[in-house]
Structure formats: C-alpha cells, structure tokens
Design a protein around this motif. Structure first.
Motif, short mmCIF file in Angstrom:
data_model
loop_
_atom_site.label_atom_id
_atom_site.label_comp_id
_atom_site.label_asym_id
_atom_site.label_seq_id
_atom_site.Cartn_x
_atom_site.Cartn_y
_atom_site.Cartn_z
N LEU A 288 35.27 22.92 5.75
CA LEU A 288 36.64 22.97 4.96
C LEU A 288 37.55 23.57 5.66
O LEU A 288 37.29 24.53 6.57
N PRO A 289 38.97 23.33 5.22
CA PRO A 289 40.01 24.23 6.03
C PRO A 289 39.92 25.65 5.67
O PRO A 289 39.42 25.84 4.71
N SER A 290 40.64 26.21 6.54
CA SER A 290 40.74 27.81 6.37
C SER A 290 41.82 27.93 4.92
O SER A 290 42.97 27.27 4.96
N PHE B 118 45.77 26.90 5.51
CA PHE B 118 46.46 27.58 4.40
C PHE B 118 46.89 28.82 5.03
O PHE B 118 48.26 29.34 4.69
N ASP B 119 46.28 29.73 5.93
CA ASP B 119 46.62 30.99 6.43
C ASP B 119 47.91 30.74 7.08
O ASP B 119 48.46 31.74 7.76
N LYS B 120 48.21 29.50 7.98
CA LYS B 120 49.21 29.45 8.67
C LYS B 120 50.50 28.89 7.99
O LYS B 120 51.49 28.62 8.72
N MET B 121 50.46 28.70 6.52
CA MET B 121 51.50 28.16 5.90
C MET B 121 52.95 28.79 5.92
O MET B 121 52.75 30.16 5.79
N THR B 122 53.92 28.41 6.14
CA THR B 122 55.33 29.05 6.37
C THR B 122 55.70 29.12 4.65
O THR B 122 55.28 28.32 3.76
N GLU B 123 56.94 29.77 4.39
CA GLU B 123 57.60 29.60 3.21
C GLU B 123 58.11 28.21 2.81
O GLU B 123 57.73 27.77 1.82
N ALA B 124 58.61 27.56 4.24
CA ALA B 124 58.84 26.09 3.64
C ALA B 124 57.74 25.16 3.25
O ALA B 124 58.01 24.55 2.40
N ASP B 125 56.44 25.48 3.99
CA ASP B 125 55.48 24.95 3.11
C ASP B 125 55.16 25.01 2.07
O ASP B 125 54.86 24.40 1.24
N PHE B 126 55.06 26.34 1.62
CA PHE B 126 54.81 26.45 0.31
C PHE B 126 55.76 25.81 -0.63
O PHE B 126 55.71 25.63 -1.78
N ALA B 127 57.17 25.84 -0.09
CA ALA B 127 58.33 25.27 -0.96
C ALA B 127 57.99 23.82 -1.17
O ALA B 127 57.97 23.27 -2.18
N ARG B 128 57.46 23.27 -0.25
CA ARG B 128 57.15 21.72 -0.14
C ARG B 128 56.07 21.53 -1.10
O ARG B 128 56.10 20.44 -2.01
N ARG B 129 54.95 22.32 -1.26
CA ARG B 129 54.02 22.26 -2.11
C ARG B 129 54.30 22.55 -3.59
O ARG B 129 54.01 21.58 -4.22
#
Length: 181
Positions: free
Chosen positions: A135-137, A82-93
C-alpha cells in the motif's frame, strides 16, 4: 467475425469475478440513480450539514475507482505518497467532492462510465486476483501492508456503496426523492 458482431459473444464471466462485477455494478447504479433528472446546479447543491453534493460524490467515487484500478495495475506509485502531498494536492483532492464552475453532471457521469468500463475490463482480464502490491504511504494504512487486486476491488465496492448512501440522503433532502427504498 464481421466488424458488426457484438463483443458480447465472448464467454460470460462466472464465479468470483462475476460476483465482484455484479456487486460493483449494483452500487454504481444506486449512485448514478441519485442523479436522475437533476440539473447541473442541483447536482452541486449541499442539502445537509455535510459539504457533500451528489455531483461531487460521483466525482470522488470516479477518482477512487480510477486510483485503485491504477494501483492494481501499477502498484503504489500510481497513487502517490500521502506524506508528500502539497497544499495544492490537498486542494485538488477537496475539489473531487464538489461541482466546480464548468463541471456538468453529464460530463461527470460520462467520466464515471469510462472508469467503470476500464475496471470491468481489468477484472475480466486480470490473470490473478491474488496479485498484490504494498500500500502507498498514508496515515490510514499500516506500514508494510499489502493489498491484493481482490482487496482493492472490495474497497472500491465499499466506497461506492457508502457514497451511494450519502448521495441518497442528499437527494432526499433536495427534493424528497428516495433512490434506495
């Protein structure tokens, strides 16, 4: 056995695994029932103050179940950091929670059914429900915490149940239909 013999001749699950699958199936049915008779457009409507819609909730629960089953099999790397998620990752989510152009309710439900089959097969064949992974970060997980396959499956059940309730409220706001009582 001939090729036409149904696979259901395998021994039925009993005990904890049967209980987990029966409970998950019940809440999946509640969630799917909220979509009965809806058009693609209706499945994407926001009918409450929330940004949630029935089709989006089914997409989200599908993704949650898929990710946790991948976690059970492959560990935290299957879920990402989660700590390495990009804006594009958040948009996909965020797109998991809505019906996008080109999404159909039939395709969303078909994807959910495929994920459900995979989960059910895993629960039936997993050697040990106590097998665990770190668990993942993510900010919502305590550092160094581990979850067993059992705990991950209980989380999937809780997510499915919670979102089935959300979908029930959305459906009642849409056309007065009540799916849970």
């Amino acid at each position: 056995m001939s090729q036409n013999t149904p696979a259901t001749l395998a021994p039925a699950l009993t005990g904890e695994r049967a209980d987990l699958l029966e409970t998950l199936a019940k809440h999946r049915d509640f969630l799917r029932f909220t979509a009965n008779g809806l058009t693609d457009e209706q499945a994407g409507l926001r009918t409450t103050a929330s940004a949630l819609c029935i089709g989006g909730l089914i997409k989200h629960v599908t993704s949650v179940e898929r990710n946790w089953v991948s976690f059970i099999v492959d560990g935290p790397s299957a879920m990402g950091d989660f700590d390495k998620m990009t804006e594009a990752d958040f948009a996909r989510r965020a797109d998991e929670f809505r019906m996008l152009p080109g999404d159909t309710l039939a395709a969303v439900l078909e994807d959910y059914a495929g994920v459900a089959r995979r989960t059910d097969e895993l629960v039936a064949s997993l050697p040990d429900l106590d097998a665990s992974h770190p668990l993942p970060s993510a900010p919502w997980f305590a550092p160094g915490k581990e979850w067993s396959a059992r705990r991950a499956l209980l989380h999937v059940i809780a997510e499915t149940s919670q979102h089935a309730g959300h979908a029930d409220i959305i459906r009642e706001s849409l056309d007065g239909a009540k799916t849970m009582g």
